[in-house]
Structures are given as C-alpha cells and as structure tokens.
Scaffold this active site. Structure first.
Site, PDB file in Angstrom:
ATOM      1  N   PRO A   2      -7.583   4.968  -7.757  1.00 48.59           N
ATOM      2  CG  PRO A   2      -8.536   6.789  -8.627  1.00 48.59           C
ATOM      3  CD  PRO A   2      -7.208   6.691  -8.419  1.00 48.59           C
ATOM      4  CD  GLU A   3      -7.396  -1.326  -8.653  1.00 51.02           C
ATOM      5  OE1 GLU A   3      -7.579  -1.136  -9.957  1.00 51.02           O
ATOM      6  OE2 GLU A   3      -5.970  -0.590  -8.667  1.00 51.02           O
ATOM      7  CE  LYS A  59      -8.708  -0.537 -13.360  1.00 53.16           C
ATOM      8  NZ  LYS A  59      -7.395  -0.909 -13.283  1.00 53.16           N
ATOM      9  NE  ARG A 247       0.872  -2.719 -11.789  1.00 49.94           N
ATOM     10  CZ  ARG A 247      -0.440  -2.176 -11.967  1.00 49.94           C
ATOM     11  NH1 ARG A 247      -0.569  -2.615 -13.479  1.00 49.94           N
ATOM     12  NH2 ARG A 247      -0.511  -2.039 -10.902  1.00 49.94           N
TER      13      ARG A 247
END
Ligand SMILES: [Zn+2]
Length: 262
Positions: A2-3, A59, A247
């Site tokens: 979830p972003e 978030k 990342r």
C-alpha cells in the site's frame, strides 16, 4: 504494497462510510502491531464515541473518534474492510465494532501498525514525518530538498523530508521528469526542482483517479508496465533495473541519462 494512493482510498472509505457512526466495541487481535496506547486506553477513548473526519498524512491514516484519533499504517500488506457483524477476514488484526457492522484491519504480513494519538502533531513528531506529498506546495518541496547532497531518489523516499512517496511513485516521477535517479539533488536548478514537486503530486493524483489500477493510467506512464526489459513508453528503449539506496529502480537509460542536463 500500500502506497499513498491506497491509503487515500482507505481514507475516503472511512470518511464516506463511517463518519457519524458510533463505536460499539474494539478488539486488538495482534498486540505486536499496537504502537501507541493500549487496548484499554483505546477502548476508553473510542467506545461510545462518534467517528469524525478521516485524515491522511503521507501513508498514515488518522481517524478522529471523540476527542482522540485512531492511527493506522497499512505496512506492506494491510487493508481496511467494512464487514458485517459476524463476518471476519483471514488476517484480522484490529476490529472496530460499530452499532452495525465493523471496520477491520486485515494484514497477512503484520508490518502494519495501529494505535491511539491525541493529536495529529503528536504523530508527525513521533514518526518524524515531513510535509504530505499530495498536499505540499512546490515551495515547500523546494525548501525541503534545497542544498541536499545526496541522490534525488533516496531523498524523495525519505519520509522525514516528504511523507508519502514510495518506490514506484519515485520511479514514475523521475521518469516523467527525464531525471536519472542518481542525479545529485544540489545540481538540480530550483525551477526544475519546483517542477519535480508538482510532478510528484500529479503522479499521485493520477494513480488515485484510476483507483491504483495501473493499466488504466494514461499512455506514457512507466507504471503501466514497469519492469526490466519492457519498452520505454516514450522511446521504446529497453528499461533497465539498477539499485539505488538499496531499492530496485527501473529507468530508461536513454530518456534518463545521467549526462543529460536536467
Ligand atoms: Zn526512453
């Protein structure tokens, strides 16, 4: 994972469906995910009180209930569901019972968090959160990034500078701005930095408007097919995968060359 756009959708769900409803019960089903307050203090603060406005910062979701706030972070795999009284979900971690039905936090991987905060400011301080990526102004973005020495992508992901930009959206934003993710932030002229801030918001808004179904994003978006070896939607060059700040980063070696002046 979830972003910000998923959290914004969760916020809208709570705002539309729970506002004004009375909390009848509260059950913490996973105490490891409880980060602030206790089950007892949450019950005391929330039961019998009405649900107010739902607020999102980065978030993080904060739902006003009575004089306090229920805090929820969806972590890697969390999601919110409205269920009937007898209905459960497979990985229920928190259940907020209403006079009719319940709000459930389901989270198979248990990286999510929830708890009680009195004020939004307490959450921002405690979790060291910068301004919200969706509502910040260009000016705020520029001042947060000004004079930073590092590469631009890790700075975009740093929640203490700007809250709410995740890996996918950082890649999309940099792709649309023709910026290599390793570009040193202090070499980006102020006008371009302001444009980058605007682009962050536009990309997040675009994702929210299609309810994060990437196939429905406009042509030209990297996220429609963001993977190594896929064709760049702009120049058809094969997209490359590199690692920046630990990342996985997908970029077009042609459109986002480090040598291209931004
Ligand atoms: Zn390209």
């Amino acid at each position: 994972m979830p972003e910000l756009p998923e959290v914004e959708m969760a916020r809208m769900l709570v705002q539309d469906r729970l506002n004004g409803k009375r909390v009848a019960s509260l059950q913490v089903k996973d105490h490891k995910m409880l980060t602030n307050g206790s089950e007892r203090t949450m019950r005391e603060a929330f039961i019998g009180r009405s649900v107010g406005d739902a607020h999102r910062h980065g978030k993080n979701l904060l739902v006003r209930i009575g004089d306090d706030h229920l805090f929820i972070h969806l972590g890697m795999s969390g999601s919110l569901h409205l269920v009937d009284d007898r209905e459960t979900t497979p990985h229920e971690r928190l259940r907020l019972g209403l006079d009719e039905g319940a709000l459930v936090l389901d989270d198979p991987r248990r990286f999510g968090r929830f708890g009680l905060y009195h004020r939004l400011e307490d959450l921002l301080t405690e979790r060291d959160l910068g301004p919200d990526a969706l509502t910040m102004s260009d000016k705020v973005f520029v001042s947060q990034m000004a004079g930073r020495r590092g590469s631009i992508k890790p700075l975009l992901l740093d929640q203490s500078l700007i809250a709410g930009v995740g890996n996918l959206y950082a890649d999309e934003t940099l792709f649309q701005e023709h910026l290599h993710p390793a570009t040193k932030a202090d070499t980006i002229p102020e006008a371009n930095m302001a444009r980058l801030g605007k682009r962050v918001r536009k990309v997040l808004e675009a994702s929210i408007s299609v309810r994060t179904e990437f196939s429905r994003l406009p042509e030209g978006f990297l996220l429609r097919d963001r993977r190594e070896g896929a064709a760049c939607p702009r120049c058809s060059t094969e997209l490359a995968a590199i690692r920046i700040g630990g990342r996985t980063t997908i970029l077009c070696p042609e459109c986002q060359s480090l040598r291209t002046k931004p």
